[in-house]
Scaffold this motif. Sequence first.
Motif, mmCIF file in Angstrom:
data_model
loop_
_atom_site.group_PDB
_atom_site.id
_atom_site.type_symbol
_atom_site.label_atom_id
_atom_site.label_comp_id
_atom_site.label_asym_id
_atom_site.label_seq_id
_atom_site.Cartn_x
_atom_site.Cartn_y
_atom_site.Cartn_z
ATOM 1 N N GLY A 226 -11.815 4.547 -9.579
ATOM 2 C CA GLY A 226 -12.128 3.755 -8.400
ATOM 3 C C GLY A 226 -12.930 4.454 -7.331
ATOM 4 N N VAL A 227 -13.238 5.729 -7.517
ATOM 5 C CA VAL A 227 -13.952 6.506 -6.503
ATOM 6 C C VAL A 227 -15.376 6.792 -6.978
ATOM 7 C CG1 VAL A 227 -13.960 8.614 -5.118
ATOM 8 C CG2 VAL A 227 -11.783 7.574 -5.807
ATOM 9 N N VAL A 228 -16.354 6.480 -6.138
ATOM 10 C CA VAL A 228 -17.753 6.781 -6.453
ATOM 11 C C VAL A 228 -17.989 8.273 -6.279
ATOM 12 C CG1 VAL A 228 -20.168 6.305 -5.878
ATOM 13 C CG2 VAL A 228 -18.458 4.479 -5.688
ATOM 14 N N VAL A 229 -18.592 8.929 -7.290
ATOM 15 C CA VAL A 229 -18.718 10.392 -7.277
ATOM 16 C C VAL A 229 -20.149 10.885 -7.434
ATOM 17 C CG1 VAL A 229 -16.376 10.741 -8.149
ATOM 18 C CG2 VAL A 229 -18.283 10.540 -9.777
ATOM 19 N N LYS A 232 -20.943 12.283 -3.319
ATOM 20 C CA LYS A 232 -19.714 12.661 -2.624
ATOM 21 C C LYS A 232 -18.665 11.610 -2.925
ATOM 22 C CE LYS A 232 -20.824 10.256 1.669
ATOM 23 N NZ LYS A 232 -20.945 10.363 3.148
ATOM 24 N N LEU A 233 -17.421 11.891 -2.598
ATOM 25 C CA LEU A 233 -16.360 10.912 -2.822
ATOM 26 C C LEU A 233 -16.554 9.714 -1.905
ATOM 27 C CD1 LEU A 233 -13.126 13.104 -3.124
ATOM 28 C CD2 LEU A 233 -14.697 12.385 -4.914
ATOM 29 N N ASN A 234 -16.493 8.523 -2.467
ATOM 30 C CA ASN A 234 -16.656 7.318 -1.668
ATOM 31 C C ASN A 234 -16.047 6.136 -2.411
ATOM 32 O OD1 ASN A 234 -17.417 5.753 0.492
ATOM 33 N ND2 ASN A 234 -19.566 5.634 -0.069
ATOM 34 N N ILE A 235 -15.571 5.161 -1.681
ATOM 35 C CA ILE A 235 -15.045 3.927 -2.263
ATOM 36 C C ILE A 235 -16.176 2.912 -2.322
ATOM 37 C CG2 ILE A 235 -13.368 2.074 -2.019
ATOM 38 C CD1 ILE A 235 -12.069 4.678 -2.650
ATOM 39 N N SER A 236 -16.241 2.150 -3.391
ATOM 40 C CA SER A 236 -17.326 1.180 -3.542
ATOM 41 C C SER A 236 -17.278 0.131 -2.432
ATOM 42 C CB SER A 236 -17.246 0.493 -4.906
ATOM 43 O OG SER A 236 -16.145 -0.387 -4.960
ATOM 44 N N LEU A 276 -1.244 -3.072 0.818
ATOM 45 C CA LEU A 276 -1.090 -1.834 1.583
ATOM 46 C C LEU A 276 -1.461 -0.625 0.721
ATOM 47 C CD1 LEU A 276 -0.191 -0.568 4.261
ATOM 48 C CD2 LEU A 276 2.140 -0.518 3.369
ATOM 49 N N GLY A 277 -1.088 -0.662 -0.553
ATOM 50 C CA GLY A 277 -1.449 0.422 -1.449
ATOM 51 C C GLY A 277 -2.956 0.558 -1.597
ATOM 52 N N ARG A 278 -3.660 -0.560 -1.664
ATOM 53 C CA ARG A 278 -5.121 -0.526 -1.783
ATOM 54 C C ARG A 278 -5.770 0.001 -0.501
ATOM 55 N NH1 ARG A 278 -5.989 -6.500 -3.013
ATOM 56 N NH2 ARG A 278 -8.201 -5.988 -2.840
ATOM 57 N N ILE A 279 -5.186 -0.362 0.638
ATOM 58 C CA ILE A 279 -5.701 0.153 1.910
ATOM 59 C C ILE A 279 -5.477 1.664 2.005
ATOM 60 C CG2 ILE A 279 -5.365 0.110 4.417
ATOM 61 C CD1 ILE A 279 -4.680 -2.904 4.101
ATOM 62 N N ASN A 280 -4.294 2.104 1.618
ATOM 63 C CA ASN A 280 -4.009 3.539 1.628
ATOM 64 C C ASN A 280 -4.912 4.296 0.667
ATOM 65 O OD1 ASN A 280 -1.984 3.608 3.590
ATOM 66 N ND2 ASN A 280 -0.386 3.095 2.110
ATOM 67 N N TYR A 281 -5.285 3.635 -0.408
ATOM 68 C CA TYR A 281 -6.203 4.224 -1.380
ATOM 69 C C TYR A 281 -7.541 4.539 -0.716
ATOM 70 C CZ TYR A 281 -9.065 4.392 -5.658
ATOM 71 O OH TYR A 281 -9.923 4.751 -6.656
ATOM 72 N N VAL A 282 -8.052 3.587 0.066
ATOM 73 C CA VAL A 282 -9.303 3.811 0.805
ATOM 74 C C VAL A 282 -9.130 4.940 1.812
ATOM 75 C CG1 VAL A 282 -10.964 2.791 2.401
ATOM 76 C CG2 VAL A 282 -10.075 1.430 0.508
ATOM 77 N N LEU A 283 -7.984 4.963 2.490
ATOM 78 C CA LEU A 283 -7.754 5.979 3.515
ATOM 79 C C LEU A 283 -7.566 7.376 2.935
ATOM 80 C CD1 LEU A 283 -5.474 3.938 5.949
ATOM 81 C CD2 LEU A 283 -7.840 4.667 6.339
ATOM 82 N N GLN A 284 -7.230 7.468 1.648
ATOM 83 C CA GLN A 284 -7.198 8.787 1.014
ATOM 84 C C GLN A 284 -8.579 9.424 1.026
ATOM 85 O OE1 GLN A 284 -5.188 9.491 -2.796
ATOM 86 N NE2 GLN A 284 -4.248 7.486 -2.605
ATOM 87 N N ILE A 285 -9.595 8.600 0.816
ATOM 88 C CA ILE A 285 -10.971 9.088 0.762
ATOM 89 C C ILE A 285 -11.585 9.179 2.152
ATOM 90 C CG2 ILE A 285 -13.228 8.738 -0.316
ATOM 91 C CD1 ILE A 285 -10.921 9.149 -2.286
ATOM 92 N N SER A 286 -11.263 8.181 2.986
ATOM 93 C CA SER A 286 -11.833 8.133 4.345
ATOM 94 C C SER A 286 -10.701 7.987 5.352
ATOM 95 C CB SER A 286 -12.805 6.950 4.463
ATOM 96 O OG SER A 286 -13.798 7.002 3.453
ATOM 97 N N PRO A 287 -9.965 9.068 5.639
ATOM 98 C CA PRO A 287 -8.765 8.987 6.487
ATOM 99 C C PRO A 287 -9.027 8.580 7.931
ATOM 100 C CG PRO A 287 -9.344 11.274 6.019
ATOM 101 C CD PRO A 287 -10.207 10.428 5.138
#
Length: 307
Positions: A226-229, A232-236, A276-287
């Motif tokens: 799920g992470v664009v590489v 750099k690390l990024n969410i689509s 909430l899990g999906r939102i936290n997933y984004v925040l792992q990459i972009s806190p």
Amino acid sequence: MIVYKELSSVEADLGFPAKTLYGLSNNLSAHYREVKLPKRDGSFRTLNVPDEILSRVQRAIADKLLSYEPISTYATAYRIAGSVCKNAVPHVGKAKLLKLDIAHFFDSVLYSTVKENAFPKEKYAEKIRVLLAMLCYCGEVLPQGAPSSPMITNIIMRDFDEAVGKRCRALGVSYTRYCDDMTFSGDFDEGEIVPFIRDELRKRGFFLNEKKTAVVPFCRRQIVTGVVVNEKLNISADYKRKIRQEVFFLRKFGVADHLRRTASPFSEKQYLMRLLGRINYVLQISPDDAKFLDYKEAVIRILKEAK
């Protein structure tokens, strides 16, 4: 190394009496329920989810016993400090990406494999090995909804990961495994890697999901769990857009009405926890993403009032 020869030692470490452990093992089917989760392709993933008491026992087994078993550094899920970020980092900026998937991963794990690998005879008396393996199994499959199962898969796949890692190092290729998703990156010939992985899996009773094999060059969008590489690390952008849309409808119509409109199979709490899990997933990459921090607060507020 702690060796369990007497059941009393297991009772003490797990915090459950033998009567409870044997009672569960003698009637396991009564302590599971099936949950079907929709997949992107329109099909469903079936989970065998344990009830509260069995789940607590399995969690204790995972925390008190399984967590001390060695696993490979190439395994990036279901471990301390493991994450999608850790799985993605080794593959940033690589010329080529190869993604492979293990078919029916949890369903392919045998009871005997669990007993031999997760509860080795060097550490457990035979009757204890049998009991613990039964408590972590369900019918003829490793239950995907059990809290002990993910850790068991890492233990079972340790030798596979090390064999693959050794081969990849020789080829100058980066390798990581996140549950049943394997990722390889670098400048390589996939014709050297895929047959090797196929053979190593077959040795252990697993098979490649040939339909999910994908080779992605740098000129295309490379996504790892799920992470664009690519650079750099990024969410689509599409992943973020869908979350923004869901939060918008939640705020406009309320959770109950939104679930009715979308014919969601989940309860309010289940849906909100997944969101909430999906939102936290984004925040792992972009806190520090202000919008998604706001979405997180909004969903948490709604969750407190959900049914």
